[in-house]
Every structure is written in structure tokens, then in C-alpha cells.
Design a protein around this motif. Structure first.
Motif, mmCIF file in Angstrom:
data_model
loop_
_atom_site.group_PDB
_atom_site.id
_atom_site.type_symbol
_atom_site.label_atom_id
_atom_site.label_comp_id
_atom_site.label_asym_id
_atom_site.label_seq_id
_atom_site.Cartn_x
_atom_site.Cartn_y
_atom_site.Cartn_z
ATOM 1 N N MET A 85 66.997 29.405 4.474
ATOM 2 C CA MET A 85 67.100 28.851 3.575
ATOM 3 C C MET A 85 68.604 28.387 3.386
ATOM 4 O O MET A 85 67.565 26.440 2.455
ATOM 5 C CB MET A 85 66.614 29.111 2.036
ATOM 6 C CG MET A 85 65.365 30.184 2.126
ATOM 7 S SD MET A 85 64.125 29.401 2.541
ATOM 8 C CE MET A 85 63.545 28.920 1.274
ATOM 9 N N GLY A 86 69.309 28.111 3.177
ATOM 10 C CA GLY A 86 70.305 27.365 3.684
ATOM 11 C C GLY A 86 71.169 27.259 2.215
ATOM 12 O O GLY A 86 72.774 27.893 2.014
ATOM 13 N N THR A 87 71.101 27.075 0.853
ATOM 14 C CA THR A 87 71.529 26.723 -0.089
ATOM 15 C C THR A 87 70.520 27.555 -1.464
ATOM 16 O O THR A 87 69.472 27.565 -1.188
ATOM 17 C CB THR A 87 71.417 25.299 -0.546
ATOM 18 O OG1 THR A 87 70.237 24.787 -0.872
ATOM 19 C CG2 THR A 87 71.969 24.239 0.550
ATOM 20 N N VAL A 113 67.461 35.814 5.873
ATOM 21 C CA VAL A 113 68.775 35.131 7.095
ATOM 22 C C VAL A 113 70.139 34.700 6.468
ATOM 23 O O VAL A 113 69.976 34.048 5.450
ATOM 24 C CB VAL A 113 68.230 34.183 8.035
ATOM 25 C CG1 VAL A 113 70.091 34.124 8.649
ATOM 26 C CG2 VAL A 113 66.941 34.322 8.698
ATOM 27 N N LEU A 114 71.190 35.895 6.682
ATOM 28 C CA LEU A 114 72.061 35.587 5.957
ATOM 29 C C LEU A 114 73.491 34.672 6.898
ATOM 30 O O LEU A 114 74.224 33.688 6.335
ATOM 31 C CB LEU A 114 72.169 36.657 5.600
ATOM 32 C CG LEU A 114 71.799 37.113 3.490
ATOM 33 C CD1 LEU A 114 72.592 38.403 3.859
ATOM 34 C CD2 LEU A 114 71.676 36.119 2.924
ATOM 35 N N GLY A 123 74.744 29.749 5.496
ATOM 36 C CA GLY A 123 75.159 29.341 4.547
ATOM 37 C C GLY A 123 76.082 30.331 3.664
ATOM 38 O O GLY A 123 76.940 31.595 4.342
ATOM 39 N N ASP A 124 76.494 30.361 2.333
ATOM 40 C CA ASP A 124 77.399 31.006 1.482
ATOM 41 C C ASP A 124 76.695 32.781 1.075
ATOM 42 O O ASP A 124 75.465 33.109 0.600
ATOM 43 C CB ASP A 124 77.343 31.115 0.540
ATOM 44 C CG ASP A 124 78.927 31.510 -0.251
ATOM 45 O OD1 ASP A 124 80.078 31.501 -0.154
ATOM 46 O OD2 ASP A 124 78.701 32.183 -1.750
ATOM 47 N N VAL A 125 77.373 34.018 2.437
ATOM 48 C CA VAL A 125 76.259 35.370 2.217
ATOM 49 C C VAL A 125 76.351 35.579 0.893
ATOM 50 O O VAL A 125 75.082 36.283 0.469
ATOM 51 C CB VAL A 125 77.196 36.289 2.983
ATOM 52 C CG1 VAL A 125 76.677 36.957 3.025
ATOM 53 C CG2 VAL A 125 77.687 35.143 4.630
#
Length: 265
Positions: A85-87, A113-114, A123-125
Motif C-alpha cells: 500500500m506504500g503509505t 506487505v511491509l 514504506g515506513d515499517v
């Protein structure tokens, strides 16, 4: 020319992997193999090959939501699947879609997905792990790897972690042990409402695979769209993914290379 009725559609929220091993292409091929049709709401453009992620640019949440709504207004969506998702904003946009009557009761497979299998950041985990909790109450099934299930639940024991995600609202949790051990068969447990409802043993194959997790989740979503129940969908996906890995493509001659599942078998 004979006109056929539109196949059941899976609406996927996923990022573009230029190598075709994971992300959008994995979703399309895996869902096609299930018998369903894949429609895509692109969450991000990534810079990656089959071995490494170099960077990514997320799609703005308004555009993501507009992509999804255009599909929902047009095609017979019978399942939802989300991956990268990214954000936080993109996760919130998907949550807002679930809050409408349009997709509230459609089966939803959440692949949280991390990071990429290669270790690349998507992305920020910490932010993403917290944000994914917003989607758990809508998830028919969540398919985290062992790193993701621990990050999402805060629990180290995989069984405790699955129960914690059930308690947070996820209907069913598929626990996969492949990342915890390098040898021996891979055990899987399906937790529903805090109890194990299904177990399976999957033979471990030699090597690392790029896109196997999203392929499995997408095939399950496809089978749900086709009318399978959760256990039948998982069983079918396990058998199918095993064949894609047996026949996987090797991009490089190095023994350390990640293989790409052959989803046309």
C-alpha cells in the motif's frame, strides 16, 4: 464470435514491480490461473529488479481511490486483495472504501506487505504496521509472513500472534512458517476466531523466491471470487503455488539469486 459472461473479478491494490516477479503482474497472473479476472488499483511505482528494491513513488490516495471506484462501478467485483500500500494515506483510502456499502461484504484477502523478500523497504515499517490494523476488521483472510505477523501483533510466538490478529478483528489468519526455518517442511496453520481450523504441510523447496507471497494471496482471492470457501481456496492455492515454484525461472546463475515463480504452468 461468442460473447461470454464476465468472469468474477478480483480488485487488487498493489504496486508495480518492473521485473514482473511480484506486485501487479503477480496478481494478474495468479488470479488468471484461478479462473477469475484481475483488475488493478495501482498503489505505487517501484524501482526494483528480481533481486532488490531501490526505491518507490506512491500513488496519491485520491488517485488510488478513483481507480478503485472506476472498477467497482463497472466490473463484477467478487473479491478484494491488497498487497503493497506504500503509505498511511493509501491504507486509509482503502478503509474508507470498506466503510461504504459497495464492498463491505465482499471477501477480502489482506497481504500486509511491509518489506520485499530481498529486504528492500516498501514504506515506513512501523507506520504501515500500525495502519494495517485499520483494515483487519474487514479482512476475510490475512496472509502475513512471520516477520509481518510479529510486527502487526507485537507477539513473538506465531500462534499467539495469530490469536492477537483474530482479537483485533481479522476473521482468519494464515500462519506460514517458511521464514523461520531454513530446513524441513513448511507448516501452515489457519486460525479463525482464535482457533486452528486447518493445518497443512508444504514441502520446502531449495532457494528463495520473488513474489511467492503475493502470488499465493492473489490465487486465494481468485478462488474466493470463484465461490470457494476459505479452506478450499487455500488448499487449491497451496497446490498451485507449489507447482509455480518447482518450475520457477532463475534470472541469474548465482546460487544466491531469487527465483521468479512460473505462473504459466
Amino acid at each position: 464470435m461468442q460473447i461470454h459472461q464476465m468472469r468474477p473479478t478480483v480488485l487488487c491494490f498493489s504496486g508495480l514491480d518492473p521485473s514482473g516477479g511480484a506486485g501487479i503482474q503477480a496478481d494478474i497472473e495468479s488470479i488468471g490461473a484461478s479462473g477469475a479476472h484481475a483488475a488493478i488499483a495501482c498503489t505505487a511505482l517501484t524501482i526494483q529488479n528480481s533481486q532488490k528494491v531501490f526505491g518507490f513513488e506512491p500513488v496519491c490516495h485520491q488517485l488510488l481511490k478513483a481507480q478503485a471506484q472506476a472498477v467497482l462501478d463497472d466490473l463484477p467485483v467478487r473479491a478484494i486483495k491488497s498487497g503493497m500500500m506504500g503509505t498511511l494515506e493509501n491504507i486509509i483510502a482503502l478503509t474508507e472504501l470498506f466503510e461504504t456499502c459497495t464492498i463491505k461484504h465482499i471477501p477480502y484477502v489482506l497481504d500486509p506487505v511491509l518489506v520485499a523478500n530481498s529486504g528492500g523497504i516498501l514504506g515506513d515499517v512501523k507506520t504501515l504496521a500500525q495502519a494495517f490494523s485499520r483494515l483487519l476488521p474487514y479482512a476475510t483472510l490475512i496472509t502475513p509472513n512471520t516477520h509481518e505477523i510479529r510486527a502487526l501483533s507485537g507477539q513473538q510466538d506465531l500462534h499467539d500472534a495469530a490469536k492477537a490478529l483474530n482479537d483485533q478483528g481479522a476473521n482468519a489468519v494464515l500462519v506460514k512458517t517458511s521464514h523461520d526455518f531454513n530446513t524441513g517442511d513448511i507448516e501452515q496453520f489457519l486460525y479463525i476466531n482464535g482457533r486452528i481450523h486447518h493445518t497443512s504441510i508444504v514441502p520446502r523447496l531449495t532457494g528463495e523466491f520473488h513474489g511467492s507471497g503475493c502470488s499465493l494471496a492473489s490465487h486465494i482471492a481468485g478462488r474466493l471470487a470463484m465461490g470457494d470457501d476459505i479452506i478450499d481456496a487455500i488448499t487449491a492455492a497451496d497446490a498451485w503455488i507449489h507447482q509455480t515454484l518447482i518450475h520457477a525461472d532463475k534470472p541469474h546463475q548465482s546460487d544466491n539469486t531469487q527465483l521468479i515463480p512460473n505462473r504459466f504452468i
